[in-house]
Design an enzyme around this catalytic site. Sequence first.
Site, mmCIF file in Angstrom:
data_model
loop_
_atom_site.group_PDB
_atom_site.id
_atom_site.type_symbol
_atom_site.label_atom_id
_atom_site.label_comp_id
_atom_site.label_asym_id
_atom_site.label_seq_id
_atom_site.Cartn_x
_atom_site.Cartn_y
_atom_site.Cartn_z
ATOM 1 N N CYS A 120 80.539 39.998 -22.323
ATOM 2 C CA CYS A 120 80.512 39.551 -20.927
ATOM 3 C C CYS A 120 81.872 39.625 -20.254
ATOM 4 O O CYS A 120 81.957 39.863 -19.046
ATOM 5 C CB CYS A 120 79.944 38.135 -20.837
ATOM 6 N N CYS A 137 81.030 31.895 -28.543
ATOM 7 C CA CYS A 137 80.761 31.196 -27.289
ATOM 8 C C CYS A 137 79.731 30.102 -27.493
ATOM 9 O O CYS A 137 79.856 28.996 -26.953
ATOM 10 C CB CYS A 137 80.295 32.191 -26.229
#
Length: 377
Positions: free
Chosen positions: A213, A116
């Site tokens: 997440c 990410c």
Amino acid sequence: MTDFPGAPTTPSTGRLRVLAAMSGGVDSAVAAARAVEAGHEVTGVHLALASNPQSFRTGARGCCTLEDSRDARRAADVIGIPFYVWDLAERFREDVIEDFVAEYAAGRTPNPCLRCNEKIKFAALLDKAIALGFDAVCTGHYARIVDLPDGTRELHRAVDGAKDQSYVLGVLDAEQLAHSLFPLGDTTKDVIREEADRRGLAVAKKPDSHDICFIADGDTQGFLAERLGTATGDILDADGTKLGEHDGAYGFTIGQRKGLRLGRPAADGKPRYVLDISPVNNTVTVGPASGLDVHALTAIRPRWCGTPAAGEGRYTAQLRAHGEEVPVTAVLTDDQLHVRLDTPARGIAPGQAVVLYDGTRVVGSATIASTERTVGV
């Protein structure tokens, strides 16, 4: 003008246009506030990374909920900065989630936070920020940037070793570092929470997000099973003896001990661990803890936080997100990083990142492609 260590070289006015990535947590909120206090022109942005965000978190899991977006907006209001929500869900799905699933399907163990940072926060977000005229992106990562007399920058570990996130930032290159702000690197987490409370930020006591997440319930195996389906295969001992069956090799990681569902105990009565995952044969091989000892590895796709490593050098290496540093010798050959460990380390799996350090300085990062064991599988 008050400034914090690691701010980019400022224009003649001393004022930067800063885009503050605000997740809805306490760290990014304080980072944005510090950038404002340093005299910069700050705009807050929350990245909408989930296609169908849930309204509320599950405890401390996740960071892409509507609740987080609202918390980020409220923090921006208190700080007194403009605030926007940018939809990067499709890019996140392609570059992070699909990569995560594909890596597990191939028998590797990816780090989605590192991916990410590489693909979203310091590629898609930073590229868009620069295109819109911003000078830097500010985040709440715990790491330090050190400016050198020649104008170059170095990435270093944070003061708070327990919160240090330099490992997942090891993918940043010199150009990305030149446009990055990490205002929290010289501060401990306890002080950050106290500061947030003093600033009147409602997120001061908000729990940190943990785990992955985009898997809010923490059930990684269930998440993968939904996307990859079930595929019954054999669990084997190191000598090839069948010990049990599994529903999908992707549900295991190198070094795993629990949840093996073995049909019979080991002859020596000692625990067995996952030593190897073969997606081609759909088998999982288990054995003693000693079979996990890795003494060397080869890594691909190196990325350097400044000048690339040349020749053979002595470093320390971090091999997992929360792992300890180990002394190593590393050499770059044909764009592959070959690393020899002074003492064996356990549970090192292809797909993970090896991050090299020179003292507290991050030298660079590469993706582990293969390992050499002290005891063969």
